[in-house]
Design a protein around this motif. Structure first.
Motif, PDB file in Angstrom:
ATOM      1  N   LYS A 111       9.064  13.697   1.364  1.00  0.00           N
ATOM      2  CA  LYS A 111       8.355  14.743   0.630  1.00  0.00           C
ATOM      3  C   LYS A 111       8.804  14.729  -0.831  1.00  0.00           C
ATOM      4  N   ARG A 112       7.815  14.638  -1.727  1.00  0.00           N
ATOM      5  CA  ARG A 112       8.082  14.621  -3.166  1.00  0.00           C
ATOM      6  C   ARG A 112       7.104  15.549  -3.866  1.00  0.00           C
ATOM      7  N   ARG A 113       7.527  16.041  -5.002  1.00  0.00           N
ATOM      8  CA  ARG A 113       6.657  16.861  -5.830  1.00  0.00           C
ATOM      9  C   ARG A 113       5.648  15.951  -6.524  1.00  0.00           C
ATOM     10  N   LEU A 114       4.384  16.356  -6.519  1.00  0.00           N
ATOM     11  CA  LEU A 114       3.327  15.574  -7.158  1.00  0.00           C
ATOM     12  C   LEU A 114       3.388  15.751  -8.677  1.00  0.00           C
ATOM     13  N   THR A 150      -9.790   9.687   6.468  1.00  0.00           N
ATOM     14  CA  THR A 150      -8.727  10.339   7.229  1.00  0.00           C
ATOM     15  C   THR A 150      -8.354  11.661   6.579  1.00  0.00           C
ATOM     16  N   ASP A 151      -8.382  12.724   7.362  1.00  0.00           N
ATOM     17  CA  ASP A 151      -7.977  14.032   6.858  1.00  0.00           C
ATOM     18  C   ASP A 151      -6.487  14.020   6.547  1.00  0.00           C
ATOM     19  N   GLY A 152      -6.128  14.620   5.417  1.00  0.00           N
ATOM     20  CA  GLY A 152      -4.730  14.737   5.047  1.00  0.00           C
ATOM     21  C   GLY A 152      -4.244  13.686   4.083  1.00  0.00           C
ATOM     22  N   VAL A 153      -5.035  12.643   3.819  1.00  0.00           N
ATOM     23  CA  VAL A 153      -4.638  11.632   2.842  1.00  0.00           C
ATOM     24  C   VAL A 153      -5.091  12.125   1.467  1.00  0.00           C
ATOM     25  N   LEU A 154      -4.104  12.421   0.607  1.00  0.00           N
ATOM     26  CA  LEU A 154      -4.426  12.914  -0.726  1.00  0.00           C
ATOM     27  C   LEU A 154      -4.787  11.776  -1.683  1.00  0.00           C
ATOM     28  N   ARG A 155      -3.975  10.725  -1.685  1.00  0.00           N
ATOM     29  CA  ARG A 155      -4.210   9.562  -2.538  1.00  0.00           C
ATOM     30  C   ARG A 155      -3.724   8.314  -1.815  1.00  0.00           C
ATOM     31  N   SER A 156      -4.301   7.164  -2.182  1.00  0.00           N
ATOM     32  CA  SER A 156      -3.839   5.890  -1.636  1.00  0.00           C
ATOM     33  C   SER A 156      -4.094   4.793  -2.659  1.00  0.00           C
ATOM     34  N   LEU A 157      -3.287   3.753  -2.570  1.00  0.00           N
ATOM     35  CA  LEU A 157      -3.432   2.610  -3.466  1.00  0.00           C
ATOM     36  C   LEU A 157      -2.950   1.373  -2.736  1.00  0.00           C
ATOM     37  N   THR A 158      -3.724   0.310  -2.807  1.00  0.00           N
ATOM     38  CA  THR A 158      -3.338  -0.969  -2.223  1.00  0.00           C
ATOM     39  C   THR A 158      -3.418  -2.019  -3.320  1.00  0.00           C
ATOM     40  N   THR A 214       0.849  -1.182   0.000  1.00  0.00           N
ATOM     41  CA  THR A 214       0.000   0.000   0.000  1.00  0.00           C
ATOM     42  C   THR A 214       0.888   1.235   0.000  1.00  0.00           C
ATOM     43  N   VAL A 215       0.508   2.196  -0.796  1.00  0.00           N
ATOM     44  CA  VAL A 215       1.216   3.472  -0.824  1.00  0.00           C
ATOM     45  C   VAL A 215       0.178   4.563  -0.598  1.00  0.00           C
ATOM     46  N   PHE A 216       0.534   5.538   0.227  1.00  0.00           N
ATOM     47  CA  PHE A 216      -0.377   6.656   0.450  1.00  0.00           C
ATOM     48  C   PHE A 216       0.412   7.954   0.466  1.00  0.00           C
ATOM     49  N   ILE A 217      -0.264   9.020   0.026  1.00  0.00           N
ATOM     50  CA  ILE A 217       0.341  10.338  -0.038  1.00  0.00           C
ATOM     51  C   ILE A 217      -0.382  11.231   0.957  1.00  0.00           C
ATOM     52  N   LEU A 218       0.386  11.815   1.862  1.00  0.00           N
ATOM     53  CA  LEU A 218      -0.185  12.700   2.873  1.00  0.00           C
ATOM     54  C   LEU A 218       0.087  14.156   2.500  1.00  0.00           C
ATOM     55  N   SER A 219      -0.815  15.015   2.887  1.00  0.00           N
ATOM     56  CA  SER A 219      -0.665  16.443   2.662  1.00  0.00           C
ATOM     57  C   SER A 219       0.466  16.984   3.521  1.00  0.00           C
ATOM     58  N   THR A 220       1.284  17.846   2.941  1.00  0.00           N
ATOM     59  CA  THR A 220       2.367  18.469   3.715  1.00  0.00           C
ATOM     60  C   THR A 220       1.817  19.542   4.656  1.00  0.00           C
ATOM     61  N   LYS A 221       0.541  19.905   4.493  1.00  0.00           N
ATOM     62  CA  LYS A 221      -0.090  20.883   5.381  1.00  0.00           C
ATOM     63  C   LYS A 221      -0.286  20.324   6.799  1.00  0.00           C
ATOM     64  N   LEU A 222      -0.165  19.011   6.951  1.00  0.00           N
ATOM     65  CA  LEU A 222      -0.292  18.395   8.277  1.00  0.00           C
ATOM     66  C   LEU A 222       0.880  18.777   9.177  1.00  0.00           C
ATOM     67  N   GLY A 223       1.993  19.138   8.584  1.00  0.00           N
ATOM     68  CA  GLY A 223       3.184  19.467   9.369  1.00  0.00           C
ATOM     69  C   GLY A 223       3.961  18.210   9.713  1.00  0.00           C
ATOM     70  N   GLU A 260      -2.489  21.369  -4.063  1.00  0.00           N
ATOM     71  CA  GLU A 260      -1.212  21.090  -3.407  1.00  0.00           C
ATOM     72  C   GLU A 260      -0.229  20.547  -4.427  1.00  0.00           C
ATOM     73  N   GLU A 261       1.012  21.001  -4.321  1.00  0.00           N
ATOM     74  CA  GLU A 261       2.064  20.615  -5.271  1.00  0.00           C
ATOM     75  C   GLU A 261       2.977  19.516  -4.728  1.00  0.00           C
ATOM     76  N   GLU A 262       3.022  19.348  -3.388  1.00  0.00           N
ATOM     77  CA  GLU A 262       3.896  18.363  -2.766  1.00  0.00           C
ATOM     78  C   GLU A 262       3.106  17.446  -1.847  1.00  0.00           C
TER      79      GLU A 262
END
Length: 114
Positions: free
Chosen positions: A48-51, A85-93, A10-19, A58-60
Motif C-alpha cells: 500500500k502506497r500513497r498515490l 477488472t474492477d478495482g484496477v486503478l492504473r496499469s502499465l506494461t 507490468t505494474v498495476f495499482i489496485l484499489s484499497t477498497k477491495l480489502g 482514492e488517495e492510496e
C-alpha cells in the motif's frame, strides 16, 4: 514460424477498497493469467502506497510489479483484462530492453589517466 518470447514488466495499482482478501485474490488472478500465457521471472509486491494524485477519489493504492516473458500478442490481452477488472486503478506494461554493454576500456589507459 518460431514462437517469439519477449521480456516485459507490468505494474498495476489496485484499489484499497477491495480489502485485504480482495487484493490478494486479484493479484493471484493476474499471476495465474500471466503464468498461463508465459513465464513469470519475478513478482515484487510493493504494498500500500500513497498515490501521487487522487484517482477516482482514492488517495492510496496497492502496487504490484511483475516481470515476465511472453509472446507479444499477450500484452494486448493483459491490458484488456486490466481495463475490465474492477478495482484496477492504473496499469502499465512495458517491454524490457536488454542493457547496453559499455565498450571495455584498456586498463593501461586508465592507469595513465590517474
Amino acid at each position: 514460424m518460431a514462437d517469439v518470447k519477449i521480456s516485459y514488466e507490468t505494474v498495476f495499482i489496485l484499489s484499497t477498497k477491495l480489502g485485504e482478501e480482495g487484493i490478494t485474490s486479484t493479484v493471484q488472478k493476474f499471476k495465474d493469467l500471466i503464468a498461463e500465457n508465459g513465464t513469470i521471472d519475478n513478482v515484487d509486491e510493493w504494498g500500500k502506497r500513497r498515490l501521487a494524485y487522487p484517482i477516482h477519489k482514492e488517495e492510496e493504492g496497492y502496487y504490484t510489479l511483475i516481470a515476465f516473458t511472453s509472446s507479444p500478442d499477450f500484452t494486448a490481452e493483459l491490458d484488456r483484462i486490466y481495463n475490465i477488472t474492477d478495482g484496477v486503478l492504473r496499469s502499465l506494461t512495458v517491454k524490457k530492453e536488454a542493457p547496453e554493454k559499455k565498450p571495455e576500456t584498456d586498463k593501461t589507459e586508465e592507469k595513465k589517466e590517474a
